[in-house]
Scaffold this active site. Structure first.
Site: not given
Ligand code: IPE
Ligand code: IPE
Ligand code: MG
Length: 243
Positions: A20, A24, A37, A69, A71, A131, A191, A193
């Site tokens: 995650d 940001r 990403h 999805w 997003r 692995l 969390r 998630s």
């Molecule tokens: C969890 O991150 C999913 C992945 C890292 C793929 P999210 O960014 O989607 O989770 P929340 O919205 O902070 O709970």
């Molecule tokens: C995790 O990073 C990647 C995915 C959930 C696909 P985020 O895209 O959730 O990044 P933040 O949490 O918004 O910074």
């Molecule tokens: Mg995130």
């Protein structure tokens, strides 16, 4: 410290990562989210490469949640294209390095070309023994639990092990994964998630503020060191204090 009944070899660890903080990471640098990403995909390459050095035999990475999805379409489409191109460029290297690829999550909502590639990747790397790399794509743990529960026949008791097997889907190529030993979440949130809720029953949880694109080998080493300092009791009383 040895735990009675915990016969797991140290070279046999299952580590799961909620990768995650990509968005940001990018925003902080004044860049668009998609660049986060992209940088995150590079980190996957690096962490996969060094994982066996830390006695990790199974690595499960949360790549895309079923809730993702929701997003913006442009971000979802970018993530799917990135996943496709990353997979395409990595299959050969995974096969050469003994990395066995598997995917968990729904496949019926993914682009058919991507699903075909995922199947090919699983088949081409099926003999890998260094692995087991599992990527969770369109994954929801509660959904997986519901699906598994629906496959249980009425009046037929199933063991925890059998249920764990059911959780990775109906694909006979899929082995039953061991429970998660260490769950790492980058990006500062504390969390789950909807990730591996069943499999993390006794996982050690490690949360770091480091954003995923900055999570390098040194950061993994720090997490592993912390893991080895933890005292895992599995509900028991340690032998050393039992007398
Ligand atoms: C969890 O991150 C999913 C992945 C890292 C793929 P999210 O960014 O989607 O989770 P929340 O919205 O902070 O709970
Ligand atoms: C995790 O990073 C990647 C995915 C959930 C696909 P985020 O895209 O959730 O990044 P933040 O949490 O918004 O910074
Ligand atoms: Mg995130």
């Amino acid at each position: 410290m040895a735990i009675p009944g915990n016969h797991k070899e140290p070279q046999d660890l299952h580590v799961a990562i909620i990768m995650d903080g990509n968005g940001r990471w990018a925003t902080r640098q004044g860049k668009p989210r998609f660049m986060g990403h992209q940088a995150g995909a590079e980190r996957v390459r690096e962490i996969v490469k060094v994982a066996p050095e830390y006695h990790i035999s199974t690595l499960t990475l949360f790549a895309f949640s079923s809730d993702n999805w929701q997003r913006p379409t442009s971000e979802v489409e970018f993530l799917m294209r990135l996943f496709h191109s990353h997979l395409l460029s990595e299959i050969g290297e995974c096969a050469d390095n003994g990395i066995r690829l598997q995917f968990i999550g729904r496949r019926d909502r993914l682009n058919p070309a991507l699903v075909t590639l995922m199947r090919q990747a699983e088949a081409k790397t099926a003999k890998g023994e260094n692995l087991l790399l599992r990527a969770a794509v369109d994954y929801s743990s509660r959904e997986a639990i519901l699906q598994a529960a629906q496959r249980i026949r009425p009046n037929q008791p199933v063991s925890k092990k059998q249920f764990s097997r059911l959780l990775c889907g109906a694909d006979p190529l899929h082995a039953a994964p061991a429970d998660v030993d260490l769950l790492i979440r980058t990006g500062g949130e504390q969390r789950l998630s909807d990730f591996l809720l069943w499999e993390c029953a006794y996982a050690e949880l490690y949360f770091t503020h480091t954003f995923w694109p900055d999570f390098d080998k040194a950061a993994l080493q720090k997490a592993m060191e912390e893991f080895h300092r933890r005292e895992r009791r599995f509900g028991r009383v340690l032998q050393t204090i039992q007398t």
